[in-house]
Write a protein that holds these residues in place. Sequence first.
Motif, PDB file in Angstrom:
ATOM      1  N   THR A   1       0.858  -1.186   0.000  1.00 49.80           N
ATOM      2  CA  THR A   1       0.000   0.000   0.000  1.00 49.80           C
ATOM      3  C   THR A   1       0.899   1.242   0.000  1.00 49.80           C
ATOM      4  O   THR A   1       2.115   1.125  -0.106  1.00 49.80           O
ATOM      5  CB  THR A   1      -0.915  -0.011   1.238  1.00 49.80           C
ATOM      6  N   GLY A   2       0.296   2.410   0.140  1.00 44.56           N
ATOM      7  CA  GLY A   2       1.074   3.647   0.156  1.00 44.56           C
ATOM      8  C   GLY A   2       1.065   4.309  -1.208  1.00 44.56           C
ATOM      9  O   GLY A   2       0.395   3.848  -2.139  1.00 44.56           O
ATOM     10  N   ALA A   3       1.843   5.369  -1.321  1.00 43.37           N
ATOM     11  CA  ALA A   3       1.852   6.146  -2.559  1.00 43.37           C
ATOM     12  C   ALA A   3       2.585   5.408  -3.685  1.00 43.37           C
ATOM     13  O   ALA A   3       2.187   5.494  -4.857  1.00 43.37           O
ATOM     14  CB  ALA A   3       2.521   7.495  -2.305  1.00 43.37           C
ATOM     15  N   SER A   4       3.632   4.656  -3.336  1.00 44.16           N
ATOM     16  CA  SER A   4       4.496   4.070  -4.378  1.00 44.16           C
ATOM     17  C   SER A   4       3.764   3.155  -5.368  1.00 44.16           C
ATOM     18  O   SER A   4       3.976   3.278  -6.570  1.00 44.16           O
ATOM     19  CB  SER A   4       5.659   3.315  -3.729  1.00 44.16           C
ATOM     20  N   PRO A   5       2.925   2.199  -4.917  1.00 46.64           N
ATOM     21  CA  PRO A   5       2.321   1.270  -5.879  1.00 46.64           C
ATOM     22  C   PRO A   5       1.023   1.775  -6.514  1.00 46.64           C
ATOM     23  O   PRO A   5       0.464   1.105  -7.383  1.00 46.64           O
ATOM     24  CB  PRO A   5       2.027   0.032  -5.020  1.00 46.64           C
TER      25      PRO A   5
ATOM     26  N   GLY B   1       7.234  -1.063  -1.540  1.00 48.72           N
ATOM     27  CA  GLY B   1       7.763   0.298  -1.510  1.00 48.72           C
ATOM     28  C   GLY B   1       8.964   0.256  -0.583  1.00 48.72           C
ATOM     29  O   GLY B   1       9.381  -0.807  -0.118  1.00 48.72           O
ATOM     30  N   ILE B   2       9.526   1.408  -0.291  1.00 49.39           N
ATOM     31  CA  ILE B   2      10.607   1.472   0.703  1.00 49.39           C
ATOM     32  C   ILE B   2      10.346   2.699   1.573  1.00 49.39           C
ATOM     33  O   ILE B   2       9.927   3.748   1.063  1.00 49.39           O
ATOM     34  CB  ILE B   2      11.999   1.536   0.018  1.00 49.39           C
ATOM     35  N   GLY B   3      10.543   2.550   2.871  1.00 48.78           N
ATOM     36  CA  GLY B   3      10.370   3.694   3.768  1.00 48.78           C
ATOM     37  C   GLY B   3      11.573   4.623   3.684  1.00 48.78           C
ATOM     38  O   GLY B   3      12.649   4.217   3.224  1.00 48.78           O
TER      39      GLY B   3
ATOM     40  N   HIS C   1      12.762   0.883   5.543  1.00 51.49           N
ATOM     41  CA  HIS C   1      11.908  -0.260   5.901  1.00 51.49           C
ATOM     42  C   HIS C   1      11.253  -0.875   4.670  1.00 51.49           C
ATOM     43  O   HIS C   1      11.067  -0.209   3.658  1.00 51.49           O
ATOM     44  CB  HIS C   1      10.886   0.107   6.997  1.00 51.49           C
TER      45      HIS C   1
ATOM     46  N   GLY D   1       7.726  -3.408   3.958  1.00 49.27           N
ATOM     47  CA  GLY D   1       6.564  -3.693   4.792  1.00 49.27           C
ATOM     48  C   GLY D   1       6.679  -2.709   5.947  1.00 49.27           C
ATOM     49  O   GLY D   1       7.061  -1.551   5.751  1.00 49.27           O
TER      50      GLY D   1
ATOM     51  N   TYR E   1      -1.673  11.254   6.254  1.00 44.01           N
ATOM     52  CA  TYR E   1      -2.932  10.645   5.805  1.00 44.01           C
ATOM     53  C   TYR E   1      -4.017  10.722   6.877  1.00 44.01           C
ATOM     54  O   TYR E   1      -5.171  10.414   6.625  1.00 44.01           O
ATOM     55  CB  TYR E   1      -2.707   9.175   5.426  1.00 44.01           C
TER      56      TYR E   1
ATOM     57  N   LYS F   1      13.217   9.466  -0.842  1.00 42.00           N
ATOM     58  CA  LYS F   1      13.630   8.058  -0.799  1.00 42.00           C
ATOM     59  C   LYS F   1      15.085   7.862  -1.212  1.00 42.00           C
ATOM     60  O   LYS F   1      15.613   6.751  -1.146  1.00 42.00           O
ATOM     61  CB  LYS F   1      12.726   7.214  -1.723  1.00 42.00           C
TER      62      LYS F   1
HETATM   63  P1  PGA Z   1       5.003   5.202   0.385  1.00 48.26           P
HETATM   64  O1  PGA Z   1       5.446   4.222   1.529  1.00 48.26           O
HETATM   65  O2  PGA Z   1       4.833   4.374  -0.830  1.00 48.26           O
HETATM   66  O3  PGA Z   1       3.710   5.802   0.846  1.00 48.26           O
HETATM   67  O4  PGA Z   1       6.094   6.218   0.222  1.00 48.26           O
HETATM   68  C1  PGA Z   1       6.378   3.233   1.260  1.00 48.26           C
HETATM   69  C2  PGA Z   1       6.744   2.520   2.526  1.00 48.26           C
HETATM   70  O5  PGA Z   1       6.687   3.131   3.598  1.00 48.26           O
HETATM   71  O6  PGA Z   1       7.102   1.331   2.444  1.00 48.26           O
END
Ligand code: PGA
Length: 240
Positions: free
Chosen positions: A35-39, A131-133, A137, A139, A167, A201
């Motif tokens: 989930t999140g913005a990336s996908p 995605g990647i934090g 991170h 997941g 959000y 990122k």
């Molecule tokens: P984001 O989050 O796609 O909303 O930037 C990615 C993540 O935290 O893994």
Amino acid sequence: MDIRIFKNSYELSCAAADLIAEAIKRKNAVLGLATGASPKETYDRLIEKYNKGEISFKNVTTFNLDEYCAIPRTDKHSYFTYMCESLFNHVDIKEENIHVPDGNPENTEEYCASYDEAIKNAGGIDIQLLGIGRNGHIGFNEPSDSFTKGTYKVKLSDSTVEANKIYFSSNDKMPEYAITMGVESILNAKEIILIAQGKAKAEAVNNMINGEISPSCPASILRKHNAVHIFLDGEAASLL
Ligand code: PGA
């Protein structure tokens, strides 16, 4: 690692959706979803492919990476709601084939073990979207002293709360805990696509690719996997 840098997020999402569509056409695919913005745009491209009749989700099974604790599944902020709105409501996936972790299980340990078991029983994940934090991170596996194994309950790091609280309105408290697939569960996927966009990122992406393989940057462990695609825009790739 197959590292690709795209001109814009449209081209990136087309390439990611193409890889997922190939997996769907090859077999009754088991998808690991994020989930999140990336996908988000990748899901838009998959819906377009579905609408054009190029793919069907009739025989697709999905497992999501994570879910917030302490909010109901039907809450507007839940990842279950995100997935319904971003993909599931728009394609022919069967409800019984959708798996998003329960953020409020009665017995957390038993539930987490059963989530891993369900992935195994489905034949394992064919392709895992990530995605990647900003903190590296994957997941909700936050930087720590050791790489995590199966699904578990995690306390979100300050960096994650900071990144995701946009959000939540000031009246809706951002959850502090989540249920997440562990690093080992993620690495068990046969193929992995990680998407990163934007300057925020860049440091995490550079650490993942050029830093030490260390639980202080959980995504760095992906270098040990033999089928990983890293899809970046120019900004996320700017420190490489
Ligand atoms: P984001 O989050 O796609 O909303 O930037 C990615 C993540 O935290 O893994």
